[in-house]
Design an enzyme around this catalytic site. Structure first.
Site, PDB file in Angstrom:
ATOM      1  N   THR A 103     -29.936   2.742  42.037  1.00  0.00           N
ATOM      2  CA  THR A 103     -30.359   3.094  43.398  1.00  0.00           C
ATOM      3  C   THR A 103     -30.888   1.889  44.158  1.00  0.00           C
ATOM      4  O   THR A 103     -30.566   1.693  45.342  1.00  0.00           O
ATOM      5  CB  THR A 103     -31.433   4.198  43.364  1.00  0.00           C
ATOM      6  OG1 THR A 103     -30.863   5.378  42.792  1.00  0.00           O
ATOM      7  CG2 THR A 103     -31.952   4.499  44.755  1.00  0.00           C
ATOM      8  N   PRO A 128     -30.536   1.481  57.217  1.00  0.00           N
ATOM      9  CA  PRO A 128     -29.928   1.388  55.877  1.00  0.00           C
ATOM     10  C   PRO A 128     -29.445   2.728  55.341  1.00  0.00           C
ATOM     11  O   PRO A 128     -28.321   2.835  54.840  1.00  0.00           O
ATOM     12  CB  PRO A 128     -31.060   0.817  55.015  1.00  0.00           C
ATOM     13  CG  PRO A 128     -31.960   0.110  55.961  1.00  0.00           C
ATOM     14  CD  PRO A 128     -31.890   0.898  57.237  1.00  0.00           C
ATOM     15  N   ASN A 129     -30.297   3.770  55.447  1.00  0.00           N
ATOM     16  CA  ASN A 129     -29.933   5.062  54.869  1.00  0.00           C
ATOM     17  C   ASN A 129     -29.010   5.873  55.767  1.00  0.00           C
ATOM     18  O   ASN A 129     -27.994   6.410  55.313  1.00  0.00           O
ATOM     19  CB  ASN A 129     -31.195   5.895  54.575  1.00  0.00           C
ATOM     20  CG  ASN A 129     -32.073   5.269  53.513  1.00  0.00           C
ATOM     21  OD1 ASN A 129     -32.834   4.345  53.800  1.00  0.00           O
ATOM     22  ND2 ASN A 129     -31.977   5.751  52.284  1.00  0.00           N
ATOM     23  N   ASP A 130     -29.364   5.951  57.039  1.00  0.00           N
ATOM     24  CA  ASP A 130     -28.627   6.844  57.938  1.00  0.00           C
ATOM     25  C   ASP A 130     -27.270   6.295  58.349  1.00  0.00           C
ATOM     26  O   ASP A 130     -26.346   7.085  58.619  1.00  0.00           O
ATOM     27  CB  ASP A 130     -29.456   7.114  59.196  1.00  0.00           C
ATOM     28  CG  ASP A 130     -30.722   7.902  58.889  1.00  0.00           C
ATOM     29  OD1 ASP A 130     -30.732   8.602  57.863  1.00  0.00           O
ATOM     30  OD2 ASP A 130     -31.691   7.789  59.650  1.00  0.00           O
ATOM     31  N   SER A 137     -24.283   8.387  48.374  1.00  0.00           N
ATOM     32  CA  SER A 137     -25.485   8.398  47.549  1.00  0.00           C
ATOM     33  C   SER A 137     -25.342   7.266  46.540  1.00  0.00           C
ATOM     34  O   SER A 137     -24.218   6.861  46.213  1.00  0.00           O
ATOM     35  CB  SER A 137     -25.608   9.742  46.803  1.00  0.00           C
ATOM     36  OG  SER A 137     -26.531   9.648  45.736  1.00  0.00           O
ATOM     37  N   SER A 138     -26.464   6.752  46.057  1.00  0.00           N
ATOM     38  CA  SER A 138     -26.385   5.789  44.954  1.00  0.00           C
ATOM     39  C   SER A 138     -25.623   6.398  43.787  1.00  0.00           C
ATOM     40  O   SER A 138     -24.951   5.689  43.033  1.00  0.00           O
ATOM     41  CB  SER A 138     -27.789   5.397  44.479  1.00  0.00           C
ATOM     42  OG  SER A 138     -28.542   4.861  45.537  1.00  0.00           O
ATOM     43  N   HIS A 185      -5.969 -10.941  -0.737  1.00  0.00           N
ATOM     44  CA  HIS A 185      -7.236 -10.841  -1.483  1.00  0.00           C
ATOM     45  C   HIS A 185      -7.880 -12.215  -1.683  1.00  0.00           C
ATOM     46  O   HIS A 185      -8.601 -12.431  -2.662  1.00  0.00           O
ATOM     47  CB  HIS A 185      -7.010 -10.190  -2.862  1.00  0.00           C
ATOM     48  CG  HIS A 185      -6.450  -8.813  -2.797  1.00  0.00           C
ATOM     49  ND1 HIS A 185      -7.236  -7.679  -2.824  1.00  0.00           N
ATOM     50  CD2 HIS A 185      -5.156  -8.378  -2.695  1.00  0.00           C
ATOM     51  CE1 HIS A 185      -6.455  -6.604  -2.753  1.00  0.00           C
ATOM     52  NE2 HIS A 185      -5.199  -7.009  -2.671  1.00  0.00           N
ATOM     53  N   SER A 315     -21.136 -33.787  14.025  1.00  0.00           N
ATOM     54  CA  SER A 315     -22.427 -33.882  13.352  1.00  0.00           C
ATOM     55  C   SER A 315     -23.252 -34.990  13.966  1.00  0.00           C
ATOM     56  O   SER A 315     -22.725 -36.020  14.400  1.00  0.00           O
ATOM     57  CB  SER A 315     -22.225 -34.154  11.859  1.00  0.00           C
ATOM     58  OG  SER A 315     -23.457 -34.424  11.216  1.00  0.00           O
ATOM     59  N   SER A 316     -24.566 -34.770  13.971  1.00  0.00           N
ATOM     60  CA  SER A 316     -25.484 -35.795  14.466  1.00  0.00           C
ATOM     61  C   SER A 316     -25.829 -36.806  13.375  1.00  0.00           C
ATOM     62  O   SER A 316     -26.425 -37.847  13.660  1.00  0.00           O
ATOM     63  CB  SER A 316     -26.771 -35.137  14.975  1.00  0.00           C
ATOM     64  OG  SER A 316     -27.418 -34.447  13.908  1.00  0.00           O
ATOM     65  N   LYS A 321     -17.184 -36.529  11.465  1.00  0.00           N
ATOM     66  CA  LYS A 321     -16.998 -35.118  11.147  1.00  0.00           C
ATOM     67  C   LYS A 321     -16.417 -34.367  12.345  1.00  0.00           C
ATOM     68  O   LYS A 321     -16.838 -34.573  13.476  1.00  0.00           O
ATOM     69  CB  LYS A 321     -18.332 -34.494  10.746  1.00  0.00           C
ATOM     70  CG  LYS A 321     -18.201 -33.154  10.013  1.00  0.00           C
ATOM     71  CD  LYS A 321     -19.557 -32.724   9.448  1.00  0.00           C
ATOM     72  CE  LYS A 321     -19.426 -31.585   8.457  1.00  0.00           C
ATOM     73  NZ  LYS A 321     -18.876 -30.379   9.058  1.00  0.00           N
ATOM     74  N   GLU A 328     -15.553 -21.158  16.362  1.00  0.00           N
ATOM     75  CA  GLU A 328     -16.929 -20.671  16.231  1.00  0.00           C
ATOM     76  C   GLU A 328     -17.364 -19.941  17.499  1.00  0.00           C
ATOM     77  O   GLU A 328     -17.994 -18.872  17.443  1.00  0.00           O
ATOM     78  CB  GLU A 328     -17.866 -21.835  15.922  1.00  0.00           C
ATOM     79  CG  GLU A 328     -17.661 -22.416  14.528  1.00  0.00           C
ATOM     80  CD  GLU A 328     -18.342 -23.761  14.330  1.00  0.00           C
ATOM     81  OE1 GLU A 328     -19.080 -24.197  15.245  1.00  0.00           O
ATOM     82  OE2 GLU A 328     -18.132 -24.382  13.282  1.00  0.00           O
TER      83      GLU A 328
END
Length: 466
Positions: A103, A128-130, A137-138, A185, A315-316, A321, A328
């Protein structure tokens, strides 16, 4: 300097609002009452703007709104729709975790459109409403915006899936006759070609795309016209039909409004069932990405059958690497989708009597799934699959050491004698050929004839899908 404010009133009383803000008191209340979590996706805001424009135009056409007010609303919305995301966000600050009907987001749009329309057309006193919310309606506008944005999100996801299929097709064709060890498997099995293996990935994604496309039309049913409880109270005759026609032209989909509004507002089975297809897609993507990163593991101490692109240092601390980062990211996205599916299933079940009150979290979660899948699928296709190559020497070496090619001897010497040869080779650490010749069951000429590895893959009868 202290920010300047203005005072506006709603039905609960006066509210202090930032002076330059286009929103009104209901937005300001929500902004303060619900400050936590994700902001309402702008895709929902844009769908609302298109819906409000269609409603204003339709209300004028059916004689339920003065033409000057309708056109002023349309002008304001046209101006808002031209804004980029950063500019648009300034006036749409609300969060997903608000009322479950959405709403406050509906009123946020109503207030911004009304205030901007009054600036552009002084003296009309657009409310806004009218006026902006006339005949709505929301309870019917928010679920309408939900379905529209879900369809839009799928429109972006589908090409991403097709793009991954296309990239995999290149690898399938290139390596159609590249023989490797098959595995079941997690153990050695009879040979396959890498192209055949990839063809399975392609087929799974094609099926997933088909599931999504078959289920997608259930989202074309819009709740607009149901107003508060599904009865259509205060909506002018013919209004919903005109809105449906206009939205169909805007989005290029045949949206429907001749549906049961009690279902459309209290149930979100369309979003639930389509997300089930997205979960299935995520499960297949997880399997594909998992296979790729396992087959690329190493490069010296793993399977090492595939070479993956080096997109960034892995890698750090370990120089040189390379990690399967795109796989990932994709598998993490899949994990998120699995959780999202649980959220959506629960949210869709919460339709008490005439209304579901989990709408905002439901659509935000659905859009999250589509966004993260679209992005990670594209990255996986472009930065993993596109640069993927085969380590043929490693494949050949593993195939040479495999014991399960003995299966090709079974039709000639029987299952039990073939099993004895495999067991003897494994125990002695010899090649299968050495054990077969030592058994006396097979001559060298027979072994070479029967152990045609490419023929074992039956590729002539396993033509890839076009």
């Amino acid at each position: 300097m202290a920010e300047e404010y203005r005072i506006e009133e709603d039905t609960l009383g006066p509210v202090k609002i930032p002076k330059e803000a286009l929103w009104g008191p209901q937005t300001e209340r929500s902004r303060n009452n619900f400050p936590t979590g994700q902001l309402m996706p702008l895709a929902i805001v844009r769908a609302f703007l298109h819906l409000k424009r269609a409603a204003a135009e339709s209300n004028v056409e059916v004689g339920d709104e003065p033409k000057d007010k309708g056109e002023a609303i349309e002008d304001a919305i046209d101006q808002l729709l031209k804004l980029n995301d950063e500019e648009l966000r300034k006036d749409f600050p609300l969060h997903v975790l608000q009322t479950g009907s959405g709403t406050q987001s509906n009123m946020n749009v109503n207030e911004v459109v009304a205030n901007l329309a009054n600036k552009l057309h002084p003296g009309l006193n657009i409310l806004p409403n009218d006026d902006v919310n006339r005949g709505q309606s929301s309870n019917d506008t928010f679920p309408t915006a939900m379905n529209i944005t879900a369809v839009e999100a799928l429109d972006k996801l589908e090409p991403a899936v097709q793009h991954l299929i296309d990239e995999l097709k290149v690898k399938q064709d290139k390596y159609w006759k590249t023989v490797k060890v098959g595995r079941t498997h997690l153990q050695d099995a009879v040979p396959v070609t890498f192209g055949e293996e990839v063809s399975g990935y392609i087929s799974s994604l094609k099926h997933d795309l088909e599931y999504i496309r078959e289920l997608k039309p259930t989202l074309y049913d819009l709740a607009i016209g149901g107003t508060a409880t599904g009865t259509g109270l205060n909506a002018a005759p013919g209004m919903k039909e005109k809105i449906g026609e206009k939205l169909s032209k805007v989005y290029g989909h045949e949206f429907r409004v001749d549906n049961n509004k009690f279902w459309g507002m209290a149930h979100h089975s369309g979003l639930d069932v389509v997300h089930g297809a997205l979960k299935t897609l995520a499960a297949d993507l997880f399997k594909i990405a998992q296979d790729i990163r396992y087959l690329a593991s190493g490069p010296r101490a793993g399977y090492g059958e595939l070479n993956i692109p080096a997109n960034e240092p892995g890698s750090s601390i370990m120089p040189g690497k390379v990690n399967p980062t795109q796989a990932e990211a994709l598998t993490m996205a899949a994990a998120r989708v699995f959780g999202n599916d649980t959220t959506i299933t629960f949210a869709a079940s919460q339709g008490q009597f005439e209304f579901n009150v989990y709408k905002t979290i439901l659509i935000a979660t659905f859009l999250d799934t589509c966004e993260i899948l679209t992005g990670t699928i594209t990255g996986f296709a472009d930065r993993m699959i596109h640069g993927l190559t085969v380590n043929e020497k490693r494949m050949d070496d593993l195939l040479e050491d495999s014991l399960m090619t003995v299966t090709a001897l079974s039709p000639h010497i029987g299952y039990h004698d073939a099993a004895k040869i495999a067991q003897a080779a494994d125990k002695a650490g010899s090649t299968l050929k050495e054990a077969a010749l030592k058994s006396g069951k097979v001559t060298e000429a027979q072994y070479d004839e029967w152990m045609d590895l490419l023929q074992m893959t039956n590729i002539d009868n396993n033509k890839p899908e076009e």
